[in-house]
Design a protein around this motif. Structure first.
Motif, PDB file in Angstrom:
ATOM      1  N   TYR A  90       0.820  -1.211   0.000  1.00 54.52           N
ATOM      2  CA  TYR A  90       0.000   0.000   0.000  1.00 54.52           C
ATOM      3  C   TYR A  90       0.850   1.256   0.000  1.00 54.52           C
ATOM      4  CZ  TYR A  90      -3.911  -3.049   1.196  1.00 54.52           C
ATOM      5  OH  TYR A  90      -4.855  -4.035   1.175  1.00 54.52           O
ATOM      6  N   PHE A 101     -10.948 -12.576   9.369  1.00 54.10           N
ATOM      7  CA  PHE A 101     -11.845 -11.690  10.119  1.00 54.10           C
ATOM      8  C   PHE A 101     -12.703 -12.485  11.110  1.00 54.10           C
ATOM      9  CE2 PHE A 101     -16.213  -9.633   9.931  1.00 54.10           C
ATOM     10  CZ  PHE A 101     -15.944  -8.703  10.924  1.00 54.10           C
ATOM     11  N   ASP A 104     -10.615 -14.038  14.057  1.00 54.03           N
ATOM     12  CA  ASP A 104      -9.726 -13.144  14.813  1.00 54.03           C
ATOM     13  C   ASP A 104      -9.905 -13.315  16.328  1.00 54.03           C
ATOM     14  OD1 ASP A 104      -7.812 -10.926  14.999  1.00 54.03           O
ATOM     15  OD2 ASP A 104      -9.517  -9.847  15.838  1.00 54.03           O
ATOM     16  N   GLU A 146       2.868  -9.351   9.936  1.00 52.28           N
ATOM     17  CA  GLU A 146       3.765  -8.194  10.006  1.00 52.28           C
ATOM     18  C   GLU A 146       4.667  -8.209  11.228  1.00 52.28           C
ATOM     19  OE1 GLU A 146       1.248  -4.649   9.373  1.00 52.28           O
ATOM     20  OE2 GLU A 146       0.026  -6.065   8.266  1.00 52.28           O
ATOM     21  N   VAL A 190       0.310  -6.841  16.938  1.00 50.59           N
ATOM     22  CA  VAL A 190       0.145  -5.847  15.872  1.00 50.59           C
ATOM     23  C   VAL A 190      -1.349  -5.713  15.609  1.00 50.59           C
ATOM     24  CG1 VAL A 190       0.479  -5.494  13.400  1.00 50.59           C
ATOM     25  CG2 VAL A 190       2.364  -6.264  14.795  1.00 50.59           C
ATOM     26  N   PRO A 191      -1.865  -4.491  15.568  1.00 56.37           N
ATOM     27  CA  PRO A 191      -3.303  -4.376  15.299  1.00 56.37           C
ATOM     28  C   PRO A 191      -3.679  -5.101  14.018  1.00 56.37           C
ATOM     29  CG  PRO A 191      -2.418  -2.259  15.936  1.00 56.37           C
ATOM     30  CD  PRO A 191      -1.247  -3.188  15.769  1.00 56.37           C
ATOM     31  N   PHE A 192      -4.856  -5.664  14.060  1.00 55.85           N
ATOM     32  CA  PHE A 192      -5.330  -6.463  12.927  1.00 55.85           C
ATOM     33  C   PHE A 192      -5.994  -5.541  11.915  1.00 55.85           C
ATOM     34  CE2 PHE A 192      -9.105  -9.048  11.473  1.00 55.85           C
ATOM     35  CZ  PHE A 192      -8.407  -9.795  10.552  1.00 55.85           C
ATOM     36  N   LEU A 193      -5.448  -5.511  10.714  1.00 54.50           N
ATOM     37  CA  LEU A 193      -6.014  -4.691   9.638  1.00 54.50           C
ATOM     38  C   LEU A 193      -5.828  -5.439   8.327  1.00 54.50           C
ATOM     39  CD1 LEU A 193      -7.145  -1.977   8.532  1.00 54.50           C
ATOM     40  CD2 LEU A 193      -4.796  -1.167   8.427  1.00 54.50           C
ATOM     41  N   ILE A 194      -6.919  -5.753   7.692  1.00 56.50           N
ATOM     42  CA  ILE A 194      -6.816  -6.515   6.447  1.00 56.50           C
ATOM     43  C   ILE A 194      -7.884  -6.041   5.471  1.00 56.50           C
ATOM     44  CG2 ILE A 194      -8.288  -8.436   7.269  1.00 56.50           C
ATOM     45  CD1 ILE A 194      -6.433 -10.356   5.816  1.00 56.50           C
ATOM     46  N   GLU A 195      -7.504  -5.966   4.207  1.00 58.30           N
ATOM     47  CA  GLU A 195      -8.476  -5.567   3.193  1.00 58.30           C
ATOM     48  C   GLU A 195      -9.331  -6.772   2.820  1.00 58.30           C
ATOM     49  OE1 GLU A 195      -6.839  -4.136  -0.492  1.00 58.30           O
ATOM     50  OE2 GLU A 195      -8.831  -3.873  -1.348  1.00 58.30           O
ATOM     51  N   LEU A 196     -10.616  -6.557   2.680  1.00 61.97           N
ATOM     52  CA  LEU A 196     -11.514  -7.633   2.264  1.00 61.97           C
ATOM     53  C   LEU A 196     -11.880  -7.362   0.804  1.00 61.97           C
ATOM     54  CD1 LEU A 196     -13.795  -7.564   5.443  1.00 61.97           C
ATOM     55  CD2 LEU A 196     -11.826  -9.011   5.045  1.00 61.97           C
ATOM     56  N   TYR A 229       0.758   3.351  12.350  1.00 64.38           N
ATOM     57  CA  TYR A 229      -0.586   2.848  12.029  1.00 64.38           C
ATOM     58  C   TYR A 229      -1.472   3.929  11.431  1.00 64.38           C
ATOM     59  CZ  TYR A 229       1.005  -1.325  14.116  1.00 64.38           C
ATOM     60  OH  TYR A 229       1.745  -2.438  14.361  1.00 64.38           O
ATOM     61  N   CYS A 277      -2.860   5.334   4.039  1.00 63.13           N
ATOM     62  CA  CYS A 277      -2.560   4.890   2.674  1.00 63.13           C
ATOM     63  C   CYS A 277      -3.562   3.848   2.202  1.00 63.13           C
ATOM     64  CB  CYS A 277      -1.128   4.411   2.537  1.00 63.13           C
ATOM     65  SG  CYS A 277      -0.792   2.926   3.419  1.00 63.13           S
ATOM     66  N   ARG A 322     -13.421  -2.551   1.440  1.00 67.25           N
ATOM     67  CA  ARG A 322     -13.856  -3.087   2.723  1.00 67.25           C
ATOM     68  C   ARG A 322     -12.631  -3.519   3.515  1.00 67.25           C
ATOM     69  NH1 ARG A 322     -19.433  -6.248   2.463  1.00 67.25           N
ATOM     70  NH2 ARG A 322     -20.568  -4.508   1.584  1.00 67.25           N
ATOM     71  N   PHE A 323     -12.653  -3.261   4.803  1.00 66.13           N
ATOM     72  CA  PHE A 323     -11.532  -3.651   5.651  1.00 66.13           C
ATOM     73  C   PHE A 323     -12.049  -4.294   6.931  1.00 66.13           C
ATOM     74  CE2 PHE A 323     -10.155   0.108   3.287  1.00 66.13           C
ATOM     75  CZ  PHE A 323      -8.979  -0.358   2.713  1.00 66.13           C
ATOM     76  N   ALA A 324     -11.214  -5.183   7.498  1.00 62.87           N
ATOM     77  CA  ALA A 324     -11.491  -5.712   8.842  1.00 62.87           C
ATOM     78  C   ALA A 324     -10.420  -5.139   9.744  1.00 62.87           C
ATOM     79  CB  ALA A 324     -11.422  -7.227   8.827  1.00 62.87           C
ATOM     80  N   LEU A 325     -10.816  -4.660  10.912  1.00 59.89           N
ATOM     81  CA  LEU A 325      -9.831  -4.130  11.845  1.00 59.89           C
ATOM     82  C   LEU A 325     -10.244  -4.469  13.261  1.00 59.89           C
ATOM     83  CD1 LEU A 325     -10.145  -0.236  11.959  1.00 59.89           C
ATOM     84  CD2 LEU A 325     -11.645  -1.636  10.616  1.00 59.89           C
ATOM     85  N   ASP A 326      -9.272  -4.541  14.150  1.00 60.85           N
ATOM     86  CA  ASP A 326      -9.614  -4.929  15.509  1.00 60.85           C
ATOM     87  C   ASP A 326      -9.652  -3.720  16.429  1.00 60.85           C
ATOM     88  OD1 ASP A 326      -6.996  -4.333  16.082  1.00 60.85           O
ATOM     89  OD2 ASP A 326      -6.386  -6.371  16.561  1.00 60.85           O
ATOM     90  N   LEU A 364      -7.125  -0.883  16.736  1.00 59.29           N
ATOM     91  CA  LEU A 364      -7.123   0.199  15.745  1.00 59.29           C
ATOM     92  C   LEU A 364      -8.362   1.072  15.868  1.00 59.29           C
ATOM     93  CD1 LEU A 364      -5.777  -1.439  12.473  1.00 59.29           C
ATOM     94  CD2 LEU A 364      -4.738   0.412  13.743  1.00 59.29           C
TER      95      LEU A 364
END
Lengths: 644, 73
Positions: free
Chosen positions: A62, A319, A322, A356, A425-431, B21, B27, B56-60, B63
């Motif tokens: 990204y 997701f 998690d 990561e 690490v915070p969980f962040l993923i594109e779906l 973060y 970005c 679409r994103f998944a975040l915990d 964040l």
């Protein structure tokens, strides 16, 4: 003289970059690694108008300025390779976000070609993009493609050649408007403002009514309850596919190797170069065959995984799981390598590259061998039917998988609180949008992964199989405890009934083979190990087979067959089972399975752990740590079980 | 954002916490001034699925508790 150019493909994850890479390079690609880095890049070549164009596909990313492994690789490749042009692949249906990276690539001082990929998805969403206006606004060349339909590829190739040809005379693009050119670091907000200006005149949006597949599927597949039920059901289907559909193919391969061996036995007399004959049949065919037999399972597993990944479902799994992974102090993304671990630990450990945090990645890597791999299934398939009644076969198999997951959960928690402690690490993923992957891409992905398995694991297993064959064959005994030849001759001349004669002959032959084996290095090592493994209920023969399992877990079965002096193990499974049943109790059989489940992973897994962790230390800790845990648990189970 | 229910659209007014973060979110298109929709959440502190722009994103919780949102004007 052939002109040579280098081109780099860069873009966000899920923008269809790999599809374009495959379309451009055809079947020429190969997978390479940069030393010291942890993320894979792909390389291929394109021959066009007499020029040779080397195409490097960077990992999806990204941002060029962050410090995740992917960005490190991208920076390193761009700096070291000095490409003639950079191709910035963007998902046309999500232009603003994708052009963020493009704007950074445009600052590298290298000509940039923008590829508006997935033009069909953008149109479906209601976007109308004018590539000429966008090209004028951005001051770069733009090509429109639909990678998965192979549309626009010819124009793209021509444009690549044209830009490569002119690269020496082209001036690099400029991102910054004059008002911002004095700034050293352009802010994110400014960057988005510039992107907004680019898009303002070139893109129009007309909302289209109609069904949105992604929304409808996500309503069901990411549901807190039904999402988990569907996931577990899907995994059941995948495992069934892998083991049930794979079974006949495995049998064909087994038959092929048996046939090859029998042909050699038939046409190569035992007295002519007996050493080479034995090396070929038992060492090479036995070793390579032991690996290739599992190829159908591996292919099917990767086929299923490639399909699920291609659809965009795997990100949803991360997701929905998690919360569960958090209980193990692991990252949601760890679920994918763990699932792969049920097939083979080697690709599973490679799959941890998506994590990561080094702490979370290392923890996942260390516990992955506890996921019962396909090779361990051969041990269960031998011992469970031999020692447990048919109604317990299924539950026993599930128990073994469950124990693996349970020990992995406890081990992960301990590791995250001790050696690999640190914040998650915070969980962040594109779906990504759901898509139907093309058959070609799935097959290519499946083959690439399977090729890696064969190349990496196969070579190590082959070498060690030959080594283990040597250990189990030498030195040759010079003097037996009794004169077996005379005893056999006397038996042959006796007046006993044919059946009794055969039984006694078999006993003599087995006793002789046992004596031969006990004299070899493997036999001696087994006897040396015996005092240490006796408290676990194991004898020297099991100890010798455990040495075999170091190369590959499935070799335990073959080695157990050899040490029990039963020839042609695969053709005579029942006699081996009967023999084991005569010698050991169900408790010992359970302890063998428990020990093989938890103890040191195979050599291929250790080698991959070393490579991925960049250190022998972690490979050795994994090797000895798991063996110590296996020893303690098996000791407790055997000793407590013996008291009951 | 911890208090936002599913199916609500909100505007991001600030993001605090670790700079790396904030940059990572930015970005990916999650930055101040952007409108996001909460599509699904797994419990009060469980992971959340959001829509930001076309993605679409998944975040915990690590964040989203750092993202402050306000009602869209």
């Amino acid at each position: 003289m052939t002109k040579k150019y280098t081109v780099v493909l860069a873009g966000n994850p899920n923008c269809g970059k790999t599809t374009l890479f495959n379309a451009l390079t055809g079947s020429h690609q190969h997978i390479g690694n940069y030393p010291g880095v942890t993320v894979e890049k792909k390389e291929g070549s394109l021959k066009l108008h007499g020029a040779s164009i080397r195409i490097i596909d960077l990992p999806g990313m990204y941002d060029l300025q962050a410090h995740s492994p992917e960005e490190e690789v991208a920076r390193s490749v761009i700096e070291r390779e000095s490409p003639d042009i950079i191709i910035s692949v963007v998902d046309s249906s999500s232009l603003e976000r994708n052009l963020f990276l493009t704007s950074q690539l445009m600052e590298k001082g290298i000509p940039v070609l923008v590829v508006l990929n997935m033009a069909d998805t953008a149109e479906k969403k209601g976007y109308v993009i004018d590539p000429h206006l966008l090209s004028e606004a951005m001051q770069v060349d733009i090509v429109k493609t639909i990678g998965h339909k192979n549309q626009g590829i010819t124009s793209l190739k021509e444009k690549i050649y044209q830009l490569c040809h002119q690269s020496a005379t082209l001036s690099p693009p400029t991102v910054l408007p004059k008002s911002l050119q004095q700034k050293k670091n352009i802010s994110t907000e400014d960057r988005y403002r510039i992107i907004g200006e680019w898009l303002h005149s070139a893109v129009t949006y007309k909302k289209k009514p109609g069904s949105r597949l992604t929304e409808k599927l996500d309503d069901v597949l990411t549901h807190p309850f039904w999402g988990v039920v569907i996931f577990v059901g899907l995994m059941y289907v995948v495992f069934s596919l892998v083991f049930i559909v794979g079974a006949p193919f495995m049998e064909w391969i087994e038959s092929f190797f048996s046939w090859t061996s029998s042909m050699i036995v038939q046409f190569w007399p035992a007295t002519v170069y007996p050493f080479l004959r034995s090396l070929l049949i038992e060492g090479i065919i036995g070793g390579v065959g032991g690996v290739i037999v599992f190829l159908p399972n591996i292919l099917l597993l990767f086929l299923a995984i490639a399909f699920l990944e291609g659809t965009g479902y795997m990100s949803r799994v991360a997701f929905i799981m998690d919360g569960f992974m958090e209980k193990m102090n692991l990252h949601g993304k760890s679920i994918v390598p763990m699932l792969l671990g049920f097939g083979c630990s080697v690709p599973a450990i490679m799959a941890t590259r998506t994590l990561e945090s080094r702490q979370e990645r290392m923890t996942t890597m260390m516990i992955l061998p506890l996921m019962s791999c396909g090779a361990r299934l051969t041990i269960y398939a031998l011992l469970i039917p031999a020692f447990f009644p048919p109604n317990l076969h299924g539950p026993m198999l599930w128990l073994m998988y469950f124990i693996g997951i349970l020990v992995a959960m406890v081990a992960a928690k301990i590791l995250r609180k001790t050696i690999f402690k640190g914040d998650s690490v915070p969980f962040l993923i594109e779906l990504p949008e759901y898509r139907m992957p093309t058959l070609k891409n799935i097959l290519l992905e499946m083959w690439n992964q399977s090729k890696e398995y064969l190349k990496k694991a196969g070579s190590i297993i082959l070498i060690l199989s030959v080594l283990l064959w040597g250990l189990a064959s030498f030195p040759k005994i010079q003097e037996y405890s009794q004169d077996y030849q005379s005893s056999m001759q006397l038996l042959e001349e006796s007046t006993l009934a044919e059946s009794q004669k055969e039984t006694e002959m078999q006993s003599l032959l087995q006793a002789m083979q046992e004596e031969e084996l006990a004299y070899t290095y493997a036999g001696r090592t087994g006897r040396f190990l015996e005092p240490a493994i006796k408290p676990l209920g194991f004898d020297w023969k099991i100890g010798t087979a455990l040495i075999g399992a170091l190369a590959a877990k499935e070799m335990f079965v073959a080695q157990l067959g050899i040490v029990n002096a039963v020839r042609d193990t695969e053709e005579n499974q029942v006699p081996l089972r009967d023999k084991l049943r005569d010698q050991y109790t169900p408790l010992v059989a359970f302890c063998i399975m428990l020990f093989c489940l938890i103890s040191s992973p195979c050599v291929a897994t250790c080698a991959v752990t070393r490579r991925e962790s960049n250190s022998w230390k972690w490979a050795l800790i994994q090797f000895f740590g798991l063996t110590v845990i296996a020893y303690i648990l098996t000791l407790v189970v055997y000793q407590v079980g013996s008291l009951l | 954002m911890s208090e936002v229910d599913s199916r609500r659209s909100m505007k991001i007014c600030s993001i605090h916490g670790d700079e790396a973060y904030i940059r990572r979110l930015s970005c990916m298109g999650i930055l101040c001034g952007k409108t996001i929709s909460v599509l699904r959440r797994h419990g009060r502190r469980g992971a959340m699925m959001i829509q930001a722009g076309d993605s679409r994103f998944a975040l915990d919780v690590g964040l989203y508790e750092n993202i402050e949102v306000e009602e869209e004007q």
